[in-house]
Design a protein around this motif. Structure first.
Motif, short mmCIF file in Angstrom:
data_model
loop_
_atom_site.label_atom_id
_atom_site.label_comp_id
_atom_site.label_asym_id
_atom_site.label_seq_id
_atom_site.Cartn_x
_atom_site.Cartn_y
_atom_site.Cartn_z
N VAL A 16 36.04 45.45 9.80
CA VAL A 16 35.47 46.44 8.62
C VAL A 16 33.96 46.07 7.85
N ASP A 17 33.22 46.93 8.57
CA ASP A 17 31.47 45.70 7.19
C ASP A 17 31.01 47.09 6.26
N HIS A 18 32.05 48.58 6.20
CA HIS A 18 31.86 49.31 4.92
C HIS A 18 32.70 50.48 5.35
N ILE A 19 33.16 51.13 4.35
CA ILE A 19 33.87 52.67 4.15
C ILE A 19 32.50 53.06 3.08
N SER A 20 32.71 54.57 4.04
CA SER A 20 31.98 55.04 3.73
C SER A 20 32.37 56.28 2.91
N LEU A 21 32.85 56.68 1.40
CA LEU A 21 33.11 58.01 0.83
C LEU A 21 32.89 58.55 0.45
N PRO A 22 33.74 60.12 0.12
CA PRO A 22 32.48 61.27 -0.93
C PRO A 22 32.18 60.76 -1.86
N PHE A 23 31.63 61.35 -2.61
CA PHE A 23 32.02 60.82 -3.97
C PHE A 23 32.83 61.38 -4.42
N ASN A 24 33.66 62.28 -4.92
CA ASN A 24 34.55 63.22 -5.04
C ASN A 24 36.05 62.59 -4.30
N ASP A 25 35.93 61.31 -3.62
CA ASP A 25 36.98 60.35 -2.63
C ASP A 25 38.07 60.63 -3.99
N PRO A 26 39.21 59.98 -4.15
CA PRO A 26 39.49 59.88 -5.35
C PRO A 26 39.58 58.23 -5.10
N PHE A 27 39.63 57.41 -4.01
CA PHE A 27 39.45 55.92 -4.50
C PHE A 27 37.89 56.18 -4.59
N SER A 28 37.05 56.71 -5.02
CA SER A 28 35.68 56.27 -5.93
C SER A 28 35.57 56.30 -6.95
N SER A 29 36.51 56.86 -7.43
CA SER A 29 36.84 56.46 -9.29
C SER A 29 36.96 55.21 -9.94
N ARG A 30 37.65 54.33 -8.88
CA ARG A 30 38.48 53.53 -9.17
C ARG A 30 37.45 52.68 -8.68
N VAL A 31 36.19 51.77 -7.81
CA VAL A 31 35.29 51.18 -7.48
C VAL A 31 34.82 50.47 -8.45
N GLU A 32 34.50 51.01 -9.25
CA GLU A 32 33.58 50.30 -10.68
C GLU A 32 35.09 49.23 -12.19
N GLU A 33 36.46 49.59 -11.99
CA GLU A 33 37.16 48.99 -12.45
C GLU A 33 38.04 47.90 -11.45
#
Length: 464
Positions: A54-71
């Motif tokens: 896996v090189d990268h994962i591209s997600l929508p801004f509103n994907d539930p995982f997106s809000s956890r990236v920084e933490e």
């Protein structure tokens, strides 16, 4: 100086971020039948894990995982009105891209997009084959709100097409062909095998080729091109490599699962090796010292744009590791350690011998079992942690030039019995290394590496 440098690269395990990223990858895979099938075929036919491609994962801004990236410890490294790029500074986990889109996309890194499409008979996929591009991409499968895609990189960690130089695409394609041929046919033998002289002429020749290519293509693209030829040369001299490459090529993957390339160097040529690598854009990372018994050290280097890590091994003593041995130079000495003897028997790894080994990421147990079925044995693992497993395939034995052996014996660096042994049996030249990383761990096992260095010393009978 040595201590502070290594502390800058004190890699830690990051189990929680690795677990959650892997879980999100599995969710996307489960929603795309082609991806689920490919995941199983990767394990069954190549002994590899989809997560390691896996090189990268591209997600929508509103994907539930997106809000956890920084933490989870990711840092935003690029952003504009269209997308945000998040990379983890301390863990070996995929990049996360957030953007306005309707789908969750999983991107696999392959050596050649066109080869991947051909291997899977994906003739209906829209793909613009542009050899001059630093990045090639294709969406290969889509179901509901998830997609599987592949990406091919040439000297860039970015995500958008960019020209190699200001010249037109046709000029770049011609330059790529010219310099690929020059690297592939590079003269590698300069020093007389029975003279013990340095390989300075070989370094000068290689640097001339690199500087000419860099003028045409830029440092990062040349770095990518150069190591493509280095892997081909190593593969031509290692049976295990050829067998595994065929297995990975069957799925159109190539060597895009490489973890690091390992070069052995004589003491007198080590600073020249480091200088050559720095011309290609490498910077020094952590250092290793195997201890007085092992008698070796290593400088780890990384070229982040080209995505290549180098292990540069050399005979070293305790009093030298605290200095900048990568740049200050090392004087020759009469006593040869494992690394120095290998170079005297076969030549410098960057020259005649080729790489000592390429280490790639695998499903450790599956890869070892499948290679065994193909008649390729694996040595005893020298790392067997929950988060890191490493083992060499049994070494490829190379014939040794008689003049090299005689010169070493006459100089007292091997004895008469060893001289006869090397002339009769040859000596181990190279390996393929099987690696499995977990918990996002980016570092290496120093103790285990020291043990395998000793185990592969050609003077130790029965270790090959």
């Amino acid at each position: 100086m040595n201590r502070s440098l290594n502390e800058d690269f004190d890699w830690q395990r990051c189990p929680e971020v690795a677990r959650l990223v892997a879980k999100r990858v599995d969710e996307i895979v489960s929603q795309v039948r082609f991806a689920a099938c490919l995941q199983q075929r990767m394990k069954d036919e190549t002994g590899t894990r989809l997560i390691d491609w896996v090189d990268h994962i591209s997600l929508p801004f509103n994907d539930p995982f997106s809000s956890r990236v920084e933490e989870l410890g990711y840092a935003r490294t690029e952003h504009d009105s269209a997308q945000e790029v998040w990379r983890h500074p301390g863990a070996m986990v995929p990049v996360i891209i957030l953007r306005e889109q309707a789908t969750a996309d999983l991107w696999l890194n392959v050596e050649s997009v066109s080869d991947f499409l051909l291997a899977h008979n994906l003739d209906d996929v829209v793909f613009m084959d542009e050899p001059a591009a630093h990045v090639q991409t294709a969406i290969v499968a889509r179901e509901t709100n998830s997609r599987l895609a592949v990406i091919e990189r040439h000297g860039t960690a970015g995500f958008r097409w960019q020209p190699a130089v200001s010249a037109g695409a046709e000029d770049v394609e011609a330059a790529l062909a010219e310099h690929r041929a020059a690297f592939s046919s590079r003269k590698r033998v300069f020093a007389k095998a029975d003279s013990g002289c340095s390989e300075s002429a070989g370094f000068e020749h290689a640097l001339g080729l690199l500087n000419t290519a860099i003028q045409d293509l830029g440092t990062n693209r040349v770095c990518d091109l150069f190591f493509e030829s280095e892997r081909c040369y190593w593969e031509s001299r290692n049976h295990a490599a050829r067998v595994q490459k065929r297995r990975q090529d069957k799925l159109g993957l190539g060597w895009a699962n490489h973890d690091h390339h390992t070069y052995r160097s004589s003491r007198e040529s080590f600073a020249q090796l480091i200088g050559l690598l720095e011309v290609l854009g490498f910077t020094c990372r952590e250092r290793f010292y195997g201890g007085a018994e092992a008698g070796w050290g290593a400088q780890v280097l990384e070229q982040t744009d080209a995505g290549i890590v180098i292990f540069a091994d050399v005979d070293l003593s305790h009093d030298e590791v605290t200095g900048d041995f990568a740049h200050e130079g090392l004087v020759p000495r009469d006593e040869l350690g494992t690394v120095g003897l290998w170079c005297k028997l076969h030549g410098e790894a960057i020259m005649a011998a080729g790489m000592h080994h390429l280490e790639c990421q695998f499903d450790f147990d599956a890869a070892c079992a499948q290679l065994a079925d193909a008649g390729i044995r694996t040595m005893k693992p020298f790392t067997d942690f929950d988060y890191l497993k490493q083992a060499f395939t049994v070494g490829e034995v190379w014939r040794v030039a008689p003049e090299r052996v005689h010169f070493l014996c006459e100089g007292g660096q091997i004895n008469r019995e060893q001289e006869k042994q090397f002339l009769r049996e040859g000596s181990v030249g190279s390996h393929l290394e099987i690696l499995q990383r977990d918990e996002g761990y980016k570092g290496f096992n120093q103790t285990g590496i020291s043990e395998i260095i000793l185990a592969t010393d050609p003077r130790h009978r029965g270790t090959v």
